[in-house]
Write an enzyme that holds these catalytic residues in place. Structure first.
Site, PDB file in Angstrom:
ATOM      1  N   ARG A 283       0.839  -1.197   0.000  1.00 46.51           N
ATOM      2  CA  ARG A 283       0.000   0.000   0.000  1.00 46.51           C
ATOM      3  C   ARG A 283       0.881   1.256   0.000  1.00 46.51           C
ATOM      4  O   ARG A 283       1.952   1.269   0.636  1.00 46.51           O
ATOM      5  CB  ARG A 283      -0.844  -0.036   1.266  1.00 46.51           C
ATOM      6  CG  ARG A 283      -1.835   1.090   1.450  1.00 46.51           C
ATOM      7  CD  ARG A 283      -2.989   0.970   0.533  1.00 46.51           C
ATOM      8  NE  ARG A 283      -4.127   1.772   0.953  1.00 46.51           N
ATOM      9  CZ  ARG A 283      -5.137   2.075   0.141  1.00 46.51           C
ATOM     10  NH1 ARG A 283      -5.147   1.658  -1.116  1.00 46.51           N
ATOM     11  NH2 ARG A 283      -6.151   2.788   0.588  1.00 46.51           N
TER      12      ARG A 283
ATOM     13  N   THR B 142      -8.909   0.876  -9.396  1.00 50.50           N
ATOM     14  CA  THR B 142      -8.374  -0.383  -8.866  1.00 50.50           C
ATOM     15  C   THR B 142      -8.546  -1.518  -9.857  1.00 50.50           C
ATOM     16  O   THR B 142      -9.409  -1.465 -10.712  1.00 50.50           O
ATOM     17  CB  THR B 142      -9.144  -0.714  -7.575  1.00 50.50           C
ATOM     18  OG1 THR B 142      -9.066   0.412  -6.748  1.00 50.50           O
ATOM     19  CG2 THR B 142      -8.643  -1.935  -6.885  1.00 50.50           C
TER      20      THR B 142
ATOM     21  N   ASN C  71      -6.251   4.233  -7.099  1.00 51.07           N
ATOM     22  CA  ASN C  71      -7.462   4.766  -6.462  1.00 51.07           C
ATOM     23  C   ASN C  71      -8.450   5.173  -7.543  1.00 51.07           C
ATOM     24  O   ASN C  71      -9.118   4.319  -8.105  1.00 51.07           O
ATOM     25  CB  ASN C  71      -7.165   5.898  -5.478  1.00 51.07           C
ATOM     26  CG  ASN C  71      -8.381   6.176  -4.590  1.00 51.07           C
ATOM     27  OD1 ASN C  71      -9.195   5.279  -4.392  1.00 51.07           O
ATOM     28  ND2 ASN C  71      -8.519   7.375  -4.071  1.00 51.07           N
TER      29      ASN C  71
ATOM     30  N   SER D 194      -7.846   0.920   3.340  1.00 51.88           N
ATOM     31  CA  SER D 194      -8.326   0.425   2.051  1.00 51.88           C
ATOM     32  C   SER D 194      -9.537  -0.481   2.239  1.00 51.88           C
ATOM     33  O   SER D 194      -9.765  -1.011   3.325  1.00 51.88           O
ATOM     34  CB  SER D 194      -7.195  -0.373   1.395  1.00 51.88           C
ATOM     35  OG  SER D 194      -7.653  -0.999   0.216  1.00 51.88           O
TER      36      SER D 194
ATOM     37  N   GLY E 220     -13.650  -1.355  -7.150  1.00 48.73           N
ATOM     38  CA  GLY E 220     -14.975  -0.809  -6.842  1.00 48.73           C
ATOM     39  C   GLY E 220     -15.034   0.021  -5.583  1.00 48.73           C
ATOM     40  O   GLY E 220     -16.125   0.257  -5.057  1.00 48.73           O
TER      41      GLY E 220
HETATM   42  O1  DON Z   1      -8.056   1.054  -1.463  1.00 49.46           O
HETATM   43  C1  DON Z   1      -9.226   1.302  -1.694  1.00 49.46           C
HETATM   44  O2  DON Z   1     -10.154   0.853  -1.051  1.00 49.46           O
HETATM   45  C2  DON Z   1      -9.557   2.198  -2.880  1.00 49.46           C
HETATM   46  N1  DON Z   1      -8.439   3.045  -3.168  1.00 49.46           N
HETATM   47  C3  DON Z   1      -9.932   1.343  -4.047  1.00 49.46           C
HETATM   48  C4  DON Z   1     -10.275   2.154  -5.252  1.00 49.46           C
HETATM   49  C5  DON Z   1     -11.052   1.425  -6.267  1.00 49.46           C
HETATM   50  O3  DON Z   1     -11.431   0.310  -6.098  1.00 49.46           O
HETATM   51  C6  DON Z   1     -11.398   2.204  -7.474  1.00 49.46           C
HETATM   52  N2  DON Z   1     -11.960   1.360  -8.488  1.00 49.46           N
HETATM   53  N3  DON Z   1     -13.042   1.318  -8.913  1.00 49.46           N
END
Ligand code: DON
Length: 568
Positions: free
Chosen positions: A103, A378, A398, A449, A470
């Protein structure tokens, strides 16, 4: 004669009715890709091909995972990355499990109120767009750590496919072309050079895009190892880019970044073992809380997405997301009570006030039951190899294309992961998630996250590898997909395709994909007090299921994206 004629026609009618009702009630199952030896399911066909080629030449699942991560950074720039971070959950063929946290971290110069104006109000653009939104990238160090511990082929061989893709160019799909066109203005605003993602003419499916600077960066990583990214020319280019736009990532931030091996969180659902990602992801803890909470209810009997099923899942979700907001954060900075949160004692109390006939308003849900004193786009891919080693990686910038800044001279996009922190207690981030002290910004802290790379065992054997992008919907999508297979007897592909719904405590609403719920279910849920809103797309899973005969079913979500599973 007359009677026999009547008998024949009655028989024919009965047969026709039987045939008709059979064909109505049980459409043939929809399977994903079936293969005997190995499977890669990812967001892009070219990345899946890179992974399966590595498996075919004798690499293991971890070799393939590294090659896929680098390939996605080229072919899928919305989320594939070297300028972002992610999590690996793995299970080796001998049953040993583990997880790697790569991360992003807050830069050393970050501080709690960095996204607030003089009146203490949150300026959301600052944590989502441009240089200040970027956390210190973790993906490259992550890949080197995976390589050192788990892989078998030389790193150079794993980087080569990505380098070739970057040099030779990548043909855009329709979806990618429209993504680039949609974000054109944002790319122009975030950069003070013209990045290669922008051109005068609109992009179309079938156009080829070349990544010359990114190829050079990947070559530096190939030749110099992690130093090819975290020091030397690439690091210098990142810091120069920061200086053009009020960014704060320093040479020291880059030199100091290290991915961390952490214990995965483990629990069970009926006879299945769940291996999930622990903090700084909330995914594993939340998924285990949801599955444990659901165990007493016979949703198999109640049916897929029936009002009763959706109601109980929603009631669990609103309580679990309230816990997420109160207790989950970077465990190196905040004591996250993981064992307590997933313990049966805690959960039976937590879920005790669920009423099966009516919804609980989210305002009535307490969000700090343990009474802790506050102190100080993501993408996911799933891989199984011939030995039975399994890798689940969710990785991200992100937002789609991260903060939209392309590092000039180095050719890769930076993340806007800083928005995953709680910039101000109770103020929602881009996914509507709220938080407090546990997820407040501090120098070198990792932002919370929702990513939920997950491995499921049946008994002692590997059963499922699963995950999705998502944002806040990741946890609930993984929850539903696992249940779709285990309880609703769907194939892996059907479970991935199935339309989904989501509740996250706040805002107090069930969002659902059109077609996820029928009109009777919707009105029953409304009568129970739920607020419902439609949402275009929930989840974009990539999964692998081990079938009873030992074959693999690869399921990639080609209904919501360009995702592709390839096996051999
Ligand atoms: O780490 C996380 O929970 C977010 N940064 C995830 C971002 C994400 O899934 C965007 N995609 N649709």
């Amino acid at each position: 004669m007359k009677y026999s004629c009547i008998r024949i026609s009655i028989c024919t009618a009965v047969c026709l009715i039987l045939l008709w009702s059979c064909s109505r009630e049980s459409p043939p199952p929809v399977h994903g890709v079936l293969a005997e030896h190995g499977m890669v399911s990812s967001a892009h066909p070219l990345a899946s091909k890179v992974g399966v080629d590595i498996l075919k030449k004798g690499g293991n699942a971890f070799d393939a995972a590294i090659a896929v991560q680098f390939a996605l950074a080229v072919v899928y720039p919305n989320a594939g990355n070297i300028g972002g971070g992610g999590f690996l959950v793995y299970r080796k063929a001998d049953g040993h499990t583990g997880s790697l946290d790569f991360r992003e971290k807050a830069p050393m110069a970050a501080h709690r109120d960095m996204y607030l104006d003089q009146d203490g109000e949150f300026i959301s653009d600052l944590s989502t767009k441009g240089h200040l939104a970027a956390g210190v990238p973790g993906s490259v160090d992550g890949m080197f750590q995976i390589h050192e511990k788990l892989a078998t082929l030389p790193m150079k061989e794993l980087l080569e496919p990505a380098i070739q893709l970057a040099l030779n160019g990548v043909v855009l799909t329709e979806q990618e072309a429209s993504g680039l066109n949609y974000h054109k203005q944002a790319f122009i605003e975030a950069n003070n050079h013209t990045p290669y993602l922008v051109r005068d003419k609109e992009w179309s499916g079938g156009d080829t895009i070349f990544y010359a600077q990114l190829a050079e960066t990947l070559i530096r990583i190939r030749d110099q190892g992690r130093d090819g990214f975290y020091s030397g020319l690439t690091a210098q280019l990142i810091v120069e880019e920061m200086q053009k736009g009020n960014g704060i990532i320093s040479l020291e931030d880059l030199a100091e970044y290290r991915a961390v091996w952490r214990q995965p969180v483990k629990g069970s659902y009926k006879s299945f073992n769940i291996i999930g990602m622990g903090p700084p992801s909330s995914g594993g803890v939340a998924l285990l809380q949801l599955l444990k909470g659901l165990e007493p209810y016979d949703i198999r009997q109640w049916g897929f997405n029936s009002a009763r099923t959706v109601h109980i899942m929603t009631e669990l979700e609103r309580r679990v997301y309230a816990d997420r907001a109160a207790y989950l954060g970077d465990p190196d900075f905040f004591k996250v009570p993981v064992e307590e949160l997933i313990s049966s004692d805690y959960l039976s109390g937590r879920f005790a006030d669920i009423d099966l006939s009516t919804s609980t308003p989210s305002q009535a849900i307490e969000s700090n039951l343990l009474g802790l004193v506050e102190s100080p786009e993501t993408t996911h891919f799933s891989i199984v190899d011939i030995e039975g080693n399994a890798a689940a990686i969710t990785t991200t910038l992100n937002g789609s294309y991260g903060c939209k800044v392309v590092v000039d001279g180095a050719g890769f996009l930076l993340n806007n992961e800083m928005d995953d922190f709680s910039a101000k207690p109770g103020v929602p981030n881009m996914f509507g998630l709220v938080g407090g002290e546990a997820n407040a910004i501090l120098p070198e802290k990792r932002m919370l996250s929702s990513m939920t790379p997950t491995i499921v065992e049946r008994g002692d054997s590997l059963y499922m590898v699963v995950g999705t992008p998502g944002g806040s919907t990741i946890i609930t999508s993984v929850f539903q997909t696992i249940l779709n297979v285990i309880e609703h007897e769907m194939t892996m592909q059907e479970a991935v395709n199935a339309r989904k719904f989501h509740h996250q405590w706040l805002p107090d609403q069930i969002s659902y994909e059109p077609e996820a719920l029928d009109s009777i279910t919707i009105s029953t849920l409304r009568e129970m007090g739920h607020h419902l809103v439609t949402r275009q797309s929930i989840g974009r899973m990539d999964a692998v299921l081990v079938l009873e005969n030992g074959w693999l079913e690869g399921a990639a979500d080609h209904t919501r994206g360009d995702n592709t599973a390839i096996g051999y």
